[in-house]
Motif scaffolding. Structure first.
Motif, PDB file in Angstrom:
ATOM      1  N   GLU A 409       8.085   9.772  -5.316  1.00  0.00           N
ATOM      2  CA  GLU A 409       7.328  10.858  -4.707  1.00  0.00           C
ATOM      3  C   GLU A 409       7.868  12.206  -5.159  1.00  0.00           C
ATOM      4  OE1 GLU A 409       5.818   9.714  -0.461  1.00  0.00           O
ATOM      5  OE2 GLU A 409       6.988  11.562  -0.356  1.00  0.00           O
ATOM      6  N   LEU A 454       8.999   4.807   7.266  1.00  0.00           N
ATOM      7  CA  LEU A 454       8.030   3.765   6.925  1.00  0.00           C
ATOM      8  C   LEU A 454       8.727   2.427   6.795  1.00  0.00           C
ATOM      9  CD1 LEU A 454       5.525   5.376   4.437  1.00  0.00           C
ATOM     10  CD2 LEU A 454       4.989   4.122   6.494  1.00  0.00           C
ATOM     11  N   MET A 458       7.891  -1.056   8.445  1.00  0.00           N
ATOM     12  CA  MET A 458       7.647  -2.254   7.656  1.00  0.00           C
ATOM     13  C   MET A 458       8.369  -3.446   8.250  1.00  0.00           C
ATOM     14  SD  MET A 458       7.947  -0.697   3.855  1.00  0.00           S
ATOM     15  CE  MET A 458       8.332  -2.179   2.990  1.00  0.00           C
TER      16      MET A 458
ATOM     17  N   ILE B 102      -0.108   5.616   9.147  1.00  0.00           N
ATOM     18  CA  ILE B 102       1.289   5.199   8.941  1.00  0.00           C
ATOM     19  C   ILE B 102       1.391   3.678   9.011  1.00  0.00           C
ATOM     20  CG2 ILE B 102       3.591   5.256   9.959  1.00  0.00           C
ATOM     21  CD1 ILE B 102       3.085   8.121  10.757  1.00  0.00           C
ATOM     22  N   ASP B 103       0.709   3.080  10.012  1.00  0.00           N
ATOM     23  CA  ASP B 103       0.755   1.617  10.125  1.00  0.00           C
ATOM     24  C   ASP B 103       0.168   0.950   8.893  1.00  0.00           C
ATOM     25  OD1 ASP B 103       0.031   1.738  13.655  1.00  0.00           O
ATOM     26  OD2 ASP B 103       1.940   1.465  12.593  1.00  0.00           O
ATOM     27  N   GLU B 105      -0.088   2.091   5.835  1.00  0.00           N
ATOM     28  CA  GLU B 105       0.776   2.241   4.664  1.00  0.00           C
ATOM     29  C   GLU B 105       1.989   1.334   4.766  1.00  0.00           C
ATOM     30  OE1 GLU B 105       0.354   3.524   1.873  1.00  0.00           O
ATOM     31  OE2 GLU B 105       2.350   3.699   1.031  1.00  0.00           O
ATOM     32  N   ALA B 106       2.546   1.202   5.986  1.00  0.00           N
ATOM     33  CA  ALA B 106       3.696   0.296   6.162  1.00  0.00           C
ATOM     34  C   ALA B 106       3.286  -1.122   5.805  1.00  0.00           C
ATOM     35  CB  ALA B 106       4.208   0.364   7.598  1.00  0.00           C
ATOM     36  N   ARG B 107       2.100  -1.506   6.237  1.00  0.00           N
ATOM     37  CA  ARG B 107       1.635  -2.862   5.953  1.00  0.00           C
ATOM     38  C   ARG B 107       1.425  -3.055   4.465  1.00  0.00           C
ATOM     39  NH1 ARG B 107      -2.954  -5.407   5.549  1.00  0.00           N
ATOM     40  NH2 ARG B 107      -2.893  -7.628   5.971  1.00  0.00           N
ATOM     41  N   THR B 129       2.893  10.286   0.738  1.00  0.00           N
ATOM     42  CA  THR B 129       3.089  10.306   2.194  1.00  0.00           C
ATOM     43  C   THR B 129       3.104  11.721   2.761  1.00  0.00           C
ATOM     44  OG1 THR B 129       5.466  10.238   1.850  1.00  0.00           O
ATOM     45  CG2 THR B 129       4.373   8.151   2.293  1.00  0.00           C
ATOM     46  N   TRP B 137       4.840  12.619  12.047  1.00  0.00           N
ATOM     47  CA  TRP B 137       6.110  11.923  11.844  1.00  0.00           C
ATOM     48  C   TRP B 137       7.066  12.202  13.003  1.00  0.00           C
ATOM     49  CZ3 TRP B 137       6.334   8.536   7.945  1.00  0.00           C
ATOM     50  CH2 TRP B 137       5.472   8.726   6.856  1.00  0.00           C
TER      51      TRP B 137
END
Lengths: 463, 228
Positions: A409, A454, A458, B102-103, B105-107, B129, B137
């Motif tokens: 990024e 994140l 995850m 956010i969820d 992208e995490a997945r 992000t 955030w």
């Protein structure tokens, strides 16, 4: 071109290793005064003979050292075990190497102007947009580059010998000679194994790479090393077009836990490879993962060569002992994070040779360990900032997949690209505009925080 | 939540493969024999096998030796469009539902970590992000953590103030004027911030070593410089 004096004039050293009793960053005048003092105190060589130096290893470090030694009036012997060696290597050289070593442009097979960084979740960032039209990363074939530097050394007066260095014997008296034992290969007399020969020299420069025998003989100590594994793949022409000026870098735990996977273009094929320090037995898995990530672009390709080689991670504990010193990979001058070694090998060979030439007053006097330490001090002073910055980058951004996502990024930022390329192409760590630096620091922290957040999400996800 | 809105999830057979015991850790490829086969053999031909010539009439017979591995399930989500999340599909009462982004992208990252995919320039991933605003955030990650840490600091502060008062008779206001107490306060705050889990103590010690390790390796050759 004497890099010692020019580097003293242009270097902006911001760090001095505290235990290094090197000379402080002085100007040209002080360097010249030191040279005269050393040359005046060391004994003149008997019967007016010239200083004899053996350079063990004919790669970029050995070739550059031999040429500078021969030009400086030193009697030089360059020993190389395989004159047509295709050393496994990424083959990337920075722009400054082409100008500093006067390399002819046809040595460069490809000029890479675009790089693609790909994160673990396949976020792809193109870098290279900030490059000026004349700037590029040169891709060379090692067999071509090495042979060229060796031929230049020969042209300057060095004697190139095809042989395998076996060992050396330290001198019995303080100003005695070193005895070098080697296996001489001569295709003309039909002997397959080569014959054992010896010769005497006053100093030895160990430029024989990561598995250096000179380093072993002098008790230089070991270093941690990465294993770099690479497959050369010949892909169809239409796919090769994509890699015309482009190199790719893949980061991720699947590709390497502490390094990166790459696809580098060579003259008419691509090199697909990866490396690791901590998980060497799994290197084949990492290679498979790298091939998978680049699958669409190398599909239908034929593997024409598989190669691997160790890459040092840090310098050896001892780089000089008596009148024997190490340069290049043998010394361990490979940067972290990018694993770059060719330029530092050639430069260290050059600087070592110049220190020997200066310390021996152009080959007329004996050199001492202190002259060789001058080369070490100068090299450490010039390049320590570069090595340290890359070490910090590796520690911060290769830690985990989250950090790698943040890394990719950050690479999208123009300022980052400009700083990265400036420091890579010209080997200088130039502090930019302080406001931009603060913005960069804030953005970096932001990226890292987001990626780590994140990551925690995850862990809660069950697919 | 995010699972319910996603229109695709991996077929049950793949899920079964994934849940093998001992598959935890980074080297998932080992437990996915089909993945390994696909990764190792599909992209490039081995040098020993000659290219099947186009003129061969029984090209099918030549290829039949090597069964084609089943294609890997690629990551698919109806809201993942052109390599980024389509924010219009995350609408919640007029505004964008950043928590759902956010969820999602995490997945996606978890999926790709378990099941790495080939990249392709046509379907390039361009999601960044930083499009998610800072307050999203903050609300999601910083505030709960801050609440926890402030709670710890308050508990430590209350009991330490009481304890010091009972031992020395110095009240809270007088404690704040004392240098030793102020030092203790600083140490307590730093401790609460740095040591959040038991493992953090080791991590902090290792970090201090790490920052100077590389320097030591470079200076090693100067340790035995002869003093002349």
């Amino acid at each position: 071109m004497t890099s010692l004096s020019s580097s003293a004039a242009t270097a902006r050293a911001t760090f001095m290793p505290s235990s290094c009793r090197a000379r402080p960053a002085g100007g040209r005048g002080r360097m010249a005064r030191l040279v005269t003092r050393a040359a005046a105190s060391s004994p003149k060589l008997p019967s007016g003979r010239r200083l004899r130096v053996a350079v063990v290893g004919g790669g970029p470090a050995g070739g550059a050292a031999a040429e500078a030694l021969a030009k400086g009036g030193v009697e030089t012997v360059l020993i190389e075990r395989k004159l047509d060696n295709c050393k496994p290597c990424g083959g990337a050289i920075p722009l400054c190497m082409v100008s500093e070593f006067d390399l002819p442009l046809d040595l460069v097979d490809r000029k890479v102007r675009k790089m693609k960084m790909i994160s673990p979740s396949n976020v792809a960032v193109d870098i290279g947009g900030t490059l000026a039209p004349h700037e590029y990363i040169g891709m060379v074939r090692r067999e071509v580059l090495d042979a060229y530097l060796r031929s230049r050394a020969e042209g300057a007066g060095a004697q190139v010998v095809n042989g395998l260095f076996l060992r050396y014997e330290a001198p019995k008296e303080p100003n005695g000679s070193y005895v070098v034992h080697y296996n001489h290969y001569d295709s003309s007399n039909g002997k397959a194994g080569g014959e054992k020969r010896t010769f005497e020299v006053d100093a030895i420069v160990g430029a024989d790479g990561a598995n250096s025998r000179v380093a072993k003989d002098m008790g230089a100590g070991d270093y941690e090393y990465a294993i770099a594994f690479q497959e050369r793949v010949k892909i169809p022409d239409d796919k090769m077009k994509y890699y015309e000026e482009r190199a790719e870098m893949y980061v991720g735990d699947d590709v390497s836990p502490d390094f990166y996977g790459w696809v580098f273009p060579k003259c008419d094929h691509v090199a697909v490879g990866t490396g690791t320090v901590t998980h060497k037995p799994d290197i084949k898995k990492f290679q498979a993962a790298t091939r998978l990530r680049a699958k669409d672009r190398i599909e239908g390709g034929k593997i024409i060569r598989v190669e691997a080689h160790p890459i040092p991670e840090h310098p050896r504990p001892k780089r000089v002992a008596g009148r024997v010193t190490l340069v290049g990979d043998a010394a361990g001058y490979v940067t972290k994070c990018s694993g770059e070694g060719i330029y530092f090998a050639a430069k260290s060979g050059l600087m070592c040779a110049e220190a020997i030439v200066a310390g021996s007053a152009n080959g007329t006097r004996m050199v001492e360990e202190s002259d060789l330490r001058k080369y070490l001090a100068e090299f450490d002073r010039l390049y320590w900032p570069t090595y340290k910055v890359l070490d910090v980058l590796q520690k911060v951004f290769y830690r985990s997949n989250a950090a790698r996502e943040a890394f990719v990024e950050m690479c999208a930022d123009d300022y980052v690209q400009k700083m990265t390329f400036d420091s890579y192409l010209y080997k200088r760590v130039v502090p930019g505009n302080p406001l931009d630096d603060i913005k960069l620091a804030v953005n970096t922290i932001g990226s890292l925080v987001r990626a780590t957040a994140l990551r925690r999400e995850m862990e809660k996800v069950t697919l | 939540m995010a699972m319910a809105t996603s229109t695709f999830s991996p077929p049950a057979s793949q899920l079964a493969l994934r849940r093998q015991p001992g598959a935890a850790g980074r080297y998932h490829l080992l437990s996915f024999p089909r993945l390994r086969a696909a990764a190792g053999e599909a992209p490039v031909e081995a040098p020993s096998k000659p290219l099947p010539s186009p003129a061969a009439s029984n090209g099918a017979a030549v290829k039949a030796k090597e069964p084609e591995p089943a294609p890997l399930p690629r990551f698919r989500d109806s809201r993942w469009v052109n390599g980024t999340w389509d924010l219009k599909q995350f609408d919640k009462g007029g505004a964008v539902d950043w928590d759902a982004v956010i969820d999602a992208e995490a997945r996606r990252r978890k999926w790709l970590e378990d099941c790495p995919e080939a990249t392709s320039p046509d379907e390039a991933v361009v999601f960044d992000t930083s499009i998610i605003p800072w307050w999203a955030w903050m609300k999601r990650f910083h505030l709960p953590e801050a609440e926890k840490l402030n709670g710890r600091a308050a508990m430590i502060g209350f009991f330490m103030a009481y304890f010091v008062d009972s031992l020395t008779g110095v009240g809270l206001v007088d404690q704040m004027g004392n240098f030793f107490c102020k030092t203790l306060l600083f140490v307590a705050v730093a401790g609460v911030l740095l040591v959040r889990k038991n493992e953090d103590i080791e991590t902090v010690k290792k970090l201090i070593d790490e920052t100077t390790f590389y320097d030591k390796q470079w200076q090693a050759t100067w340790q035995d410089e002869p003093k002349n």
